[in-house]
Design an enzyme around this catalytic site. Structure first.
Site, short mmCIF file in Angstrom:
data_model
loop_
_atom_site.label_atom_id
_atom_site.label_comp_id
_atom_site.label_asym_id
_atom_site.label_seq_id
_atom_site.Cartn_x
_atom_site.Cartn_y
_atom_site.Cartn_z
CB SER A 22 23.61 57.80 6.37
OG SER A 22 24.37 56.93 6.11
CB ALA B 233 16.84 60.12 -0.02
CE LYS C 99 15.49 58.46 5.40
NZ LYS C 99 15.63 58.30 3.88
CE LYS D 142 23.54 56.81 -3.09
NZ LYS D 142 23.59 57.45 -1.88
CG ASN E 152 26.30 53.19 5.37
OD1 ASN E 152 26.73 52.22 6.06
ND2 ASN E 152 25.46 53.16 4.66
N GLY F 284 27.77 55.32 1.66
CA GLY F 284 28.52 56.36 2.19
C GLY F 284 28.34 57.57 1.07
#
Length: 348
Positions: free
Chosen positions: A172, A60, A207, A64, A174, A112
């Site tokens: 993530s 990924a 994840k 996106k 971010n 982000g």
């Protein structure tokens, strides 16, 4: 047609995000290479009720908005994962937000979760729904969501029937506060609600970050097994910077991917395989740039592997090199099938 060798010198001079946008455009125009030979039978594996012709997937972040999954499959990937996608479109963080570290064959990003939102992705996936190939959808939460878990539930509802599997991205670095969803109590609530949002049996994977301590890894393994997650993806980018030499871009904030992530992510993969007793399929990602790297992930417990950053340095020919080398390493070690090598280096 593979234009990467011709385009690489010019693209290396561009802002990385601009170069990536041109790559996606070229792939949309059909200018990417296509696989010319079937994959070795030894690379095939069955997981989640799906048949993977080979274990190599695109991670990924590359695609996106679901613009080129079929181009990646045609390139020889065993599966493609699109996203991360959030319910509403969002621009992400200000540019510049992607930085190359060539001396380390690495990338730092603080994108982000920039994406066009559920509606745009759903339109594209509906248009290609009858095409073959395994396609995962990586779902996330909007930065300003009042109830982030509700955003993940919305992702399940939006793409069930279009996704071969889901990846729940809570790792993530971010999106402020997102990684807190990996804490045990939050994770139990998240997993329960996400699984309950399914009408069918579409596999759901989680994840995780590589920056977790032993207790946190143990909690994730426990929740995953007890609540019936279908698998884990190990791992996302890291906020650590150990081993980087000071220089251009080395001190940028964001998630670090590429070669420096390999040791850390592989160690976490090995730990998670041990903690789950080999009972939960794992996808190894982080720093893969060769057949040796992919094979090390498999022997550490991965049934599938993903790459992204290495493609920015080596281009599409890397896909065939990894598959050919992986088949050779399996044969050299006496493994007739990929599944026989999974976790070979881990003592349970």
């Amino acid at each position: 047609m593979d234009l990467f060798p011709l385009a690489r010198p010019l693209m290396s001079l561009m802002d990385p995000e601009t170069a990536h946008g041109l790559t996606l455009r070229a792939l949309r125009l059909g200018l990417g290479p296509t696989r010319r030979a079937p994959d070795p039978v030894s690379l095939a594996i069955d997981l989640f009720g799906l048949h993977f012709e080979n274990p190599l997937g695109i991670a990924a972040g590359f695609d996106k908005n679901g613009e080129v999954p079929d181009a990646m499959l045609a390139m020889g990937m065993g599966f493609a994962e699109v996203g991360t996608v959030t319910p509403l479109p969002q621009p992400g963080n200000p540019r510049p937000r992607v930085f190359r570290l060539p001396v380390h064959r690495a990338v730092i990003n603080r994108l982000g979760f920039n994406n066009q939102g559920h509606a745009a992705l759903k339109k594209r996936l509906l248009a290609r729904r009858k095409r073959p190939g395994i396609l995962g959808v990586n779902i996330g939460a909007n930065k300003d969501a009042a109830d982030r878990i509700a955003d993940y539930e919305a992702g399940i509802r939006a793409f069930e029937g279009l996704a071969s599997y889901f990846t729940v991205n809570i790792s993530s670095p971010n999106t402020p506060g997102l990684r807190a969803l990996q804490n045990k109590a939050e994770l139990q609530n998240l997993v329960a609600r996400v699984l309950a949002a399914r009408k069918g049996k579409t596999p759901v994977l989680l994840k995780i970050a590589p920056d977790l301590n032993a207790e946190e890894l143990g909690d994730i393994a426990e929740v995953a097994l007890e609540q019936g997650l279908d698998g884990l993806i190990v791992s996302n980018t890291t906020i650590a910077r150990e081993g980087l030499v000071s220089g251009v871009n080395a001190n940028e904030t964001g998630g670090l991917s590429g070669a420096p992530l390999f040791p850390m992510s592989t160690a976490v993969l090995r730990d998670m395989y041990r903690l789950t007793g080999g009972r939960l399929p794992l996808v190894g990602v982080g720093g893969i740039s060769s057949a040796d790297d992919a094979y090390a992930k498999i022997r550490a417990g991965a049934s599938l592997v993903q790459l992204y950053s290495a493609l920015t340095y080596d281009g599409p020919p890397l896909v065939a090199r990894i598959k050919q080398g992986l088949a050779a390493r399996l044969a050299a070690d006496g493994f007739a099938h990929l599944k026989d090598a999974v976790g070979a280096d881990v003592n349970l």
